[in-house]
Design an enzyme around this catalytic site. Structure first.
Site, short mmCIF file in Angstrom:
data_model
loop_
_atom_site.label_atom_id
_atom_site.label_comp_id
_atom_site.label_asym_id
_atom_site.label_seq_id
_atom_site.Cartn_x
_atom_site.Cartn_y
_atom_site.Cartn_z
N ASP A 67 -13.82 6.43 -9.01
CA ASP A 67 -13.77 7.86 -9.33
C ASP A 67 -14.19 8.17 -10.75
O ASP A 67 -14.36 7.26 -11.58
CB ASP A 67 -12.35 8.40 -9.05
CG ASP A 67 -11.25 7.48 -9.57
OD1 ASP A 67 -11.55 6.61 -10.42
OD2 ASP A 67 -10.10 7.62 -9.14
N ASP A 137 1.93 9.69 -6.96
CA ASP A 137 1.97 10.55 -5.78
C ASP A 137 1.36 9.87 -4.55
O ASP A 137 1.20 10.48 -3.51
CB ASP A 137 1.23 11.88 -6.06
CG ASP A 137 -0.25 11.68 -6.37
OD1 ASP A 137 -0.70 10.51 -6.42
OD2 ASP A 137 -0.95 12.69 -6.56
N HIS A 139 -1.71 8.42 -4.46
CA HIS A 139 -3.17 8.48 -4.34
C HIS A 139 -3.80 7.09 -4.52
O HIS A 139 -3.26 6.22 -5.20
CB HIS A 139 -3.79 9.51 -5.30
CG HIS A 139 -3.73 9.17 -6.76
ND1 HIS A 139 -3.60 10.13 -7.73
CD2 HIS A 139 -3.82 7.99 -7.43
CE1 HIS A 139 -3.61 9.56 -8.92
NE2 HIS A 139 -3.73 8.25 -8.77
N GLU A 144 -5.87 12.62 -3.35
CA GLU A 144 -4.53 13.14 -3.55
C GLU A 144 -3.87 13.46 -2.20
O GLU A 144 -4.56 13.59 -1.18
CB GLU A 144 -4.60 14.43 -4.39
CG GLU A 144 -5.20 14.25 -5.78
CD GLU A 144 -4.26 13.55 -6.78
OE1 GLU A 144 -3.39 12.77 -6.36
OE2 GLU A 144 -4.41 13.79 -7.98
P1 PGA Z 1 -2.27 3.59 -13.52
O1 PGA Z 1 -2.99 4.54 -12.49
O2 PGA Z 1 -2.81 2.22 -13.26
O3 PGA Z 1 -2.67 4.09 -14.86
O4 PGA Z 1 -0.81 3.67 -13.26
C1 PGA Z 1 -3.11 4.14 -11.17
C2 PGA Z 1 -3.74 5.25 -10.37
O5 PGA Z 1 -3.56 6.43 -10.71
O6 PGA Z 1 -4.40 4.94 -9.37
#
Ligand code: PGA
Length: 237
Positions: A67, A137, A139, A144
């Site tokens: 992304d 959440d 994702h 999302e």
């Molecule tokens: P993080 O993010 O590794 O910074 O916790 C993971 C994500 O949002 O997929």
């Protein structure tokens, strides 16, 4: 699904790098899907070390990232292209110009950009191994929670919880872009293997929901229960 429980972030990172390394040894011209965020940084550090020691050769490897923020220039340190160059590509012998891909969040037509991104993944024979973290959440990539699983690479409106979680990389939450472009569930689920890593108390509940709760787009990562080859590395931390 294979679950590997480890004691620490360091151990998680070492094991994840070993699995990615095994993929590169098995198929030197493999296609690897990569992730950003804090979770994979240690994995990338280990891959850099292995490359420096001559144990791993990335010269024929191609990568596709999950992304990118919309309308954030790649020269911005918060952009995911910048993150990947800084945390991995600038330090290994990969052909950064020709063999590393990140969705273009500055494309004028994001629908066309998404279609072109998926077509490119397909043209490379699909992803051999996809590395994934998870958001608080649920994702994966920036898919999302929603009413449906979205298949193609597409533009998304980021959840408040995602903006809050990612504000630590910006000077304040207001600076976090509100939208992003993310690989959709099709390219993720069609990856031949999935390597899922999670670390930290704030990921415990959502990771349990993802792998042991109902399969629902309200918990996007739960779709992985249907994937035939998932390795989960989870740190007891
Ligand atoms: P993080 O993010 O590794 O910074 O916790 C993971 C994500 O949002 O997929």
């Amino acid at each position: 699904m294979k679950i590997i429980k480890v004691k620490s972030y360091e151990e998680m990172s070492r094991k994840a790098a070993d699995i990615i390394g095994a993929q590169v040894i098995l198929k030197p011209n493999c296609v690897i899907g990569l992730a950003t965020g804090s979770t994979p940084v240690g994995t990338y550090r280990n891959l850099i070390e292995d490359n420096e020691k001559g144990k791993l050769d990335f010269s024929a490897v191609t990568t596709f990232n999950l992304d990118e923020y919309v309308k954030l220039d790649v020269s911005s340190p918060q952009s995911y292209r910048y993150f990947m160059n800084d945390n991995l590509f600038n330090h290994i012998n990969i052909d950064k110009e020709n063999n590393t891909f990140v969705p273009n969040g500055c494309a004028k037509d994001l629908v066309a950009e998404g279609e072109a991104y998926d077509a490119k993944i397909k043209a490379y024979g699909g992803i051999d191994l996809q590395l994934l973290g998870i958001g608080v959440d649920g994702h994966i990539g920036f898919n999302e929670p929603d009413e449906v699983f979205t298949a193609p690479t597409h533009e998304v409106v980021l959840d408040e919880s995602t903006i809050e979680a990612n504000a630590r990389f910006f000077s304040c939450a207001d600076e976090v872009p509100k939208t992003a472009i993310t690989m959709g569930m099709k390219s993720i689920m069609q990856a031949k293997k999935i390597l899922f890593i999670a670390n930290g108390k704030n990921k415990k509940e959502i990771t349990e929901k993802a792998f042991f709760g109902p399969i629902t787009p309200a918990v996007p990562a739960s779709i992985l229960q249907l994937h035939p080859d998932v390795t989960v590395i989870i740190s007891e931390e």
